[in-house]
Design an enzyme around this catalytic site. Structure first.
Site, PDB file in Angstrom:
ATOM      1  CB  ALA A  80      -0.910  -0.007   1.215  1.00 18.80           C
ATOM      2  CD  GLU A  81       3.230   0.362  -3.459  1.00 12.41           C
ATOM      3  OE1 GLU A  81       1.988   0.373  -3.554  1.00 12.41           O
ATOM      4  OE2 GLU A  81       3.921  -0.650  -3.689  1.00 12.41           O
ATOM      5  CG  ASP A 106       8.879   0.418 -12.244  1.00 14.21           C
ATOM      6  OD1 ASP A 106       8.960   0.363 -13.470  1.00 14.21           O
ATOM      7  OD2 ASP A 106       9.888   0.346 -11.498  1.00 14.21           O
ATOM      8  CB  ILE A 108       6.193   5.713  -6.659  1.00 20.60           C
ATOM      9  CG1 ILE A 108       6.200   6.690  -5.478  1.00 20.60           C
ATOM     10  CG2 ILE A 108       6.117   6.429  -7.991  1.00 20.60           C
ATOM     11  CD1 ILE A 108       7.415   7.605  -5.442  1.00 20.60           C
ATOM     12  CG  HIS A 148       9.790  -5.184 -11.832  1.00 24.02           C
ATOM     13  ND1 HIS A 148       8.662  -5.667 -12.425  1.00 24.02           N
ATOM     14  CD2 HIS A 148       9.706  -5.565 -10.526  1.00 24.02           C
ATOM     15  CE1 HIS A 148       7.935  -6.322 -11.538  1.00 24.02           C
ATOM     16  NE2 HIS A 148       8.555  -6.274 -10.373  1.00 24.02           N
TER      17      HIS A 148
END
Lengths: 348, 346
Positions: A80-81, A106, A108, A148
């Site tokens: 859960a960025e 990637d 974020i 990635h």
């Protein structure tokens, strides 16, 4: 500009004390040491991120941290960025200095809202300083595919209140990360995963508590015929290109490593352009809306009369990052592209 | 509980609740006057019919002004909670008038302001984000072993956001001492609740996160107080995160520019009969918790406070335009427009 002060030797996991023992470190190890030393130095520094504790992080940047600092300061989070970056912001309000790891930059994007709407505006809105660092691996060349491999700087470059750092080597990475953690503003810290363990970047670092100031570029190669402004992994491709250009063409190429993208060190760029009269910008990020556009307009504003040719750029193509090696190699800017562009510009 | 129960509150506390309720309404009614006079910048958001939810909930927390109390993240419809936490009435008007003398110096709107000593955090407009922020603030309380808790208000619409989910899930996992207060006023701007969620009550969302949840009549200030007081005790004792749904109705538009044509007038009429302030007033008289004279005196007092505060703030200066460049960074100056410098050089 670099600040050096002695630090007391500390106890800790063997692999985090290489510099203390006078051994060379990779860029990844330099980053680990920066985090470790800052956490030892300042109780208010703590870490949040996915798989950073028990597992030690996807790239093992925080290996051994959980055992040394405990669960309170090394927090394994849900995926859960947005949630944990927002929680870091709340903790920063309360006087802590969180360092958030985004497992691959990637990922974020769920945190885009809280970074741009909340974190970067906090001081301006009267909610006080926001001393937090959001760090993680970026960049291509590792056959990681579209999710990635990305560089994320330009998704955030347009955000007043944020600082963006992107080191190219072990020494800078350690000093810049320490400075970022001590900074009272939010800092996005991009680490090129292709540089993490690059053998050529292993070096013995000063064993003192040095920092590298944010917002200051570094001329990594002196030259007189043309200037390359670049950062991150492209510094090394540009250096390799410059060697070839020197040997094969007798061209003298100056290379400016930005190190910090936001705020940008205009003076360093302009000074070099005034010296060489020609500017090539090299970035690994995709082309349209890349940082080259911003650099070009600044040079147009501040050094137009010194230019003896068009400002050119070498970048990735405007595509998602492809998976196959042959595709990705074509996608990414290569040293040969830099050579071709530099020859064109030199002859202009 | 029966109509006669005051939930253990004494006369002075019951009066304080009434004061906070009437202050909320009087302050907002004063804003409407100011808006008609052209003094209000941007939208004006009323909490008509929702006052008791904010007041009852905030009254159940530990309010301090020295940075040791509980923490509140209010919304634009929770002015009563903000006032109870020490938010100044003058600042309320300064914010709505975007004055340079206000706590955000004209940079941010209405109730979006902060005081970490008093313990309140103003919202950003995407309200789901505030769950994440308060998760972090209350995580800090837990990390430091403090007996403080947090409370975060948000509208029913914010429950649909990813930020709400991520923030709540993080808080629940970390057992952050946090109470989520969902203001279910049945409208997210013009979108009715049934288009925002399939659950019958927002309390149904609690079990999905492994947390306890309550649902309470948000027009009954004492019922809200009692529900939140019990929730707060559990949260403070280490249970971690909980959720409380406030059920009521937004009797005016999303903001004053919204004539609310999408709402059945009969519904509004029905909810007018359940006005939280009129209802509490009658109850206080019925149970002899206050005399007519005492209540009239409170009403007169808050009306005058609002009038005087608003009149004094109207005269205060607007922020200086060029001050827009300050405080973007703690340690850097951003560029001023070169076209406004002398001489004009890029």
């Amino acid at each position: 500009m670099t600040v050096h002060t002695q630090i007391e030797p500390v106890a800790g996991p063997e692999h985090l004390l290489k510099t203390q023992r006078g051994e060379p470190v990779t860029m990844l190890e330099a980053i680990s040491e920066a985090l470790f030393e800052e956490m030892v130095r300042d109780e208010s520094v703590f870490l949040l991120g996915e798989d950073i504790g028990v597992y030690g992080g996807a790239f093992k940047v925080t290996r051994g941290f959980l055992e040394h600092f405990g669960e309170r300061r090394v927090i394994d989070t849900p995926i859960a960025e947005g949630g944990f970056t927002g929680a870091a912001a709340g903790a920063a309000h309360m006087g802590l200095r969180p360092v958030v790891e985004i497992q691959f930059m990637d990922f974020i994007s769920p945190a885009y809202d809280v970074i741009t709407n909340y974190i970067a505006t906090s001081l301006y809105r009267g909610a006080g300083p926001m001393p937090l660092v959001i760090r993680g691996p970026v960049g291509g060349g590792n056959r990681g595919g579209p999710f990635h491999s990305q560089n994320v700087e330009m998704a955030f470059f347009h955000t007043p209140g944020l600082k963006i750092v992107y080191p190219s080597n072990a020494y800078d990475a350690k000093g810049l990360l320490k400075a970022a953690i001590r900074d009272d503003n939010p800092v996005l810290f991009e680490e090129h995963k292709g540089l993490y363990r690059a053998p050529a970047l292993r070096e013995v670092l000063p064993d003192d508590d040095y920092t590298v100031p944010l917002g200051v570029a570094k001329t990594v190669r002196d030259g007189s015929d043309l200037t390359i402004v670049t950062y991150g992994a492209m510094v090394h491709k540009s250096l390799s290109a410059a060697e070839t250009l020197d040997v094969e063409d007798g061209l003298s190429v100056e290379i400016v490593d930005l190190r910090t993208l936001l705020p940008m060190d205009d003076d360093a760029i302009v000074e070099s352009v005034k010296k060489t009269g020609k500017l090539l910008i090299v970035h690994e990020d995709t082309r349209t809306g890349g940082i080259a556009g911003e650099i070009a307009i600044r040079v147009s504003e501040k050094a137009f009369e010194w230019l003896d040719g068009p400002i050119l750029r070498v970048t990735a193509i405007d595509a998602p990052v492809p998976y196959s090696g042959s595709l990705e190699d074509y996608f990414l800017p290569q040293a040969d592209d830099v050579i071709t562009a530099a020859r064109y510009l030199a002859a202009y | 509980m029966s109509d006669r129960s005051s939930y253990g509150l004494g006369r002075a506390e019951l009066h304080e609740l009434y004061r906070a309720l009437t202050l909320t309404r009087a302050a907002e009614e004063r804003l409407e006057i100011l808006q008609k006079q052209g003094h209000v910048t941007g939208g004006l958001y009323r909490s008509l019919g929702q006052e008791a939810g904010a007041v009852g909930a905030a009254f159940a927390l530990r309010r301090r002004d020295d940075g040791t109390g509980d923490f509140l993240a209010h919304t634009v419809r929770a002015a009563g909670a903000l006032f109870l936490f020490g938010g100044e009435l003058e600042d309320f008007f300064r914010q709505y008038m975007a004055k340079g003398s206000g706590p955000t110096r004209g940079r941010e709107a209405n109730l979006h302001w902060f005081d970490f000593q008093k313990g309140f955090v103003g919202p950003v407009s995407p309200l789901g984000t505030m769950i994440e922020i308060m998760a972090g603030i209350t995580l800090t309380f837990r990390m430091r072993g403090e007996e403080r808790i947090g409370m975060v208000f948000y509208g029913d619409g914010a429950s649909s956001t990813g930020a709400w989910h991520e923030g709540l899930n993080f808080a629940a996992v970390q057992r952050c001492p946090l109470i989520l207060m969902v203001e279910n006023n049945q409208w997210a701007f013009s979108t009715p609740t049934h288009k925002n969620t399939r659950v019958a009550t927002f309390a149904d969302k609690g079990p999905g996160y492994g947390i306890g949840a309550d649902s309470v009549d948000g027009t009954d200030v004492l019922e809200v107080f009692d529900t939140v007081r019990r929730a707060a005790a559990l949260v403070r004792a280490g249970e971690g995160t909980r959720l409380v749904e406030l059920r009521y109705f937004r009797r005016l538009g999303h903001a004053q520019h919204d004539p609310q044509e999408y709402v059945d007038p009969a519904l509004i009429e029905e909810w007018e009969k359940r006005d939280p302030i009129a209802g509490y007033r009658d109850r206080m008289l019925r149970n002899e918790w206050a005399t007519e004279e005492e209540l009239s005196a409170i009403e007169e007092e808050v009306f005058e406070r609002c009038r005087i505060a608003a009149e004094s703030v109207v005269e205060e200066p607007n922020p200086d335009g060029p001050s827009a460049v300050y405080d973007v960074y703690t340690d850097l100056d951003i560029a001023r427009p070169w076209t406004r410098a002398e001489p004009a050089v890029p």
